[in-house]
Design a protein around this motif. Structure first.
Motif, PDB file in Angstrom:
ATOM      1  N   GLN A   1      10.172  -4.495  -0.646  1.00  0.00           N
ATOM      2  CA  GLN A   1       9.290  -3.579   0.013  1.00  0.00           C
ATOM      3  C   GLN A   1       9.270  -2.150  -0.770  1.00  0.00           C
ATOM      4  O   GLN A   1       8.450  -1.492  -0.684  1.00  0.00           O
TER       5      GLN A   1
ATOM      6  N   LEU B   1       6.863  -2.624  -3.681  1.00  0.00           N
ATOM      7  CA  LEU B   1       5.486  -2.504  -3.203  1.00  0.00           C
ATOM      8  C   LEU B   1       5.099  -0.920  -2.890  1.00  0.00           C
ATOM      9  O   LEU B   1       4.082  -0.466  -3.190  1.00  0.00           O
ATOM     10  N   ARG B   2       6.020  -0.284  -2.226  1.00  0.00           N
ATOM     11  CA  ARG B   2       5.665   1.292  -1.668  1.00  0.00           C
ATOM     12  C   ARG B   2       5.773   1.875  -3.114  1.00  0.00           C
ATOM     13  O   ARG B   2       4.763   2.709  -3.120  1.00  0.00           O
TER      14      ARG B   2
ATOM     15  N   ASN C   1       4.813   1.404  -5.977  1.00  0.00           N
ATOM     16  CA  ASN C   1       3.544   0.839  -6.530  1.00  0.00           C
ATOM     17  C   ASN C   1       2.348   0.908  -5.988  1.00  0.00           C
ATOM     18  O   ASN C   1       1.440   0.410  -6.209  1.00  0.00           O
ATOM     19  N   ARG C   2       2.437   1.411  -4.730  1.00  0.00           N
ATOM     20  CA  ARG C   2       1.126   1.277  -3.751  1.00  0.00           C
ATOM     21  C   ARG C   2      -0.091   1.919  -4.483  1.00  0.00           C
ATOM     22  O   ARG C   2      -1.263   1.458  -3.895  1.00  0.00           O
TER      23      ARG C   2
ATOM     24  N   LYS D   1      -3.334  -0.323  -4.909  1.00  0.00           N
ATOM     25  CA  LYS D   1      -4.519   0.087  -3.967  1.00  0.00           C
ATOM     26  C   LYS D   1      -5.638  -0.544  -3.909  1.00  0.00           C
ATOM     27  O   LYS D   1      -6.221  -1.133  -2.807  1.00  0.00           O
TER      28      LYS D   1
ATOM     29  N   LEU E   1      -1.282  -2.651   1.996  1.00  0.00           N
ATOM     30  CA  LEU E   1       0.063  -3.160   2.495  1.00  0.00           C
ATOM     31  C   LEU E   1       0.161  -2.660   3.772  1.00  0.00           C
ATOM     32  O   LEU E   1      -0.179  -1.629   4.419  1.00  0.00           O
TER      33      LEU E   1
ATOM     34  N   HIS F   1       5.464   0.504   8.906  1.00  0.00           N
ATOM     35  CA  HIS F   1       4.264   0.766   9.567  1.00  0.00           C
ATOM     36  C   HIS F   1       4.005  -0.113  10.941  1.00  0.00           C
ATOM     37  O   HIS F   1       3.219   0.098  11.779  1.00  0.00           O
TER      38      HIS F   1
END
Length: 260
Positions: A20, A23-24, A26-27, A31, A36, A41
């Motif tokens: 996670q 992912l965060r 490199n959000r 995009k 995500l 969230h």
């Protein structure tokens, strides 16, 4: 609508926090290709999944279904992107809390998520991704997490004897695959140690990213790593000797502060 939906549902203590974090981090780069929804969230949803894994009552399952439906309904337009929904609590609580001895709620929860996602996006491909770990290291890490985050008083040997069945994550992967009618992918944490993005790489493999974009993604340091044995032992002692949750939490917070 998304072209693909990936449900990353744990398991706990298998590198999920690191996944996670990658992912965060490199959000922005991801995009255009990946939408995500990470554990922060969907706090209401994971509260319900934890509750269902503990109580197994129909009312809490309805609450899970309602909150996942709202998650689906609140999504923005995602034309041709991959939707990644990642939270280890999608499989319920971390086993080892009282009577919660395993992940047997996970097939029920994941079937519910698949059914709702299919109804909302009938043309999207739906996949399940599960990160796993060898039984011995998983038990050690699960025990350490309980010592740190709950009022666990069992020594490791007793914890391992009581909850050894939960550590057979490969068997639970097979159980989920037999009960949810979608492809189920999985990868052991031990096999990810030398990958550029660690345990996030197998999940990103399922997103079909352009090669140039994939090569530019940045790694992060491992997240939520295990504390040193002496700190865990001191926390275990605090769990055994402090009478209130407030006192236990204060004692353990001081131990973490001193360790830094």
């Amino acid at each position: 609508m998304p072209r693909r939906i990936i449900l990353h549902a744990g398991f706990h203590k298998t590198g999920t926090s690191t996944i996670q974090s990658v992912l965060r981090e490199n959000r922005v780069a991801l995009k255009k290709h990946v939408a995500l929804r990470l554990r922060w969230h969907m706090k209401d949803l994971v509260a319900a999944t934890r509750g269902y894994s503990t109580w197994r009552d129909p009312l809490t399952l309805i609450k899970v279904q309602d909150r996942f439906t709202r998650l689906m309904d609140d999504l923005p337009g995602m034309p041709r992107r991959t939707l990644v929904i990642s939270a280890e609590e999608l499989s319920g609580h971390l086993p080892g809390r009282g009577e919660l001895a395993d992940y047997s709620a996970a097939p029920i929860l994941l079937y519910a998520f698949w059914e709702i996602a299919r109804a909302r996006y009938p043309e999207a491909e739906i996949l399940i991704y599960l990160s796993t770990r060898a039984p011995g290291p998983w038990l050690e890490s699960a025990w350490a997490e309980h010592v740190k985050a709950s009022n666990m008083t069992l020594p490791f040997e007793d914890f391992a004897a009581r909850y050894h069945g939960a550590a057979n994550l490969d068997a639970m992967v097979a159980e989920i695959a037999s009960r949810v009618p979608v492809p189920v992918h999985h990868r052991a944490l031990e096999s990810c140690l030398d990958l550029p993005l660690g345990p996030a790489d197998p999940l990103l493999d399922l997103c079909d990213l352009p090669a140039a974009l994939r090569a530019g993604l940045v790694p992060v340091a491992p997240a939520n790593t295990r504390l040193k044995p002496e700190i865990l032992q001191a926390m275990l002692e605090a769990n055994r000797t402090q009478d209130t949750a407030e006192a236990r939490n204060a004692a353990k917070a001081q131990l973490l502060k001193d360790a830094r």
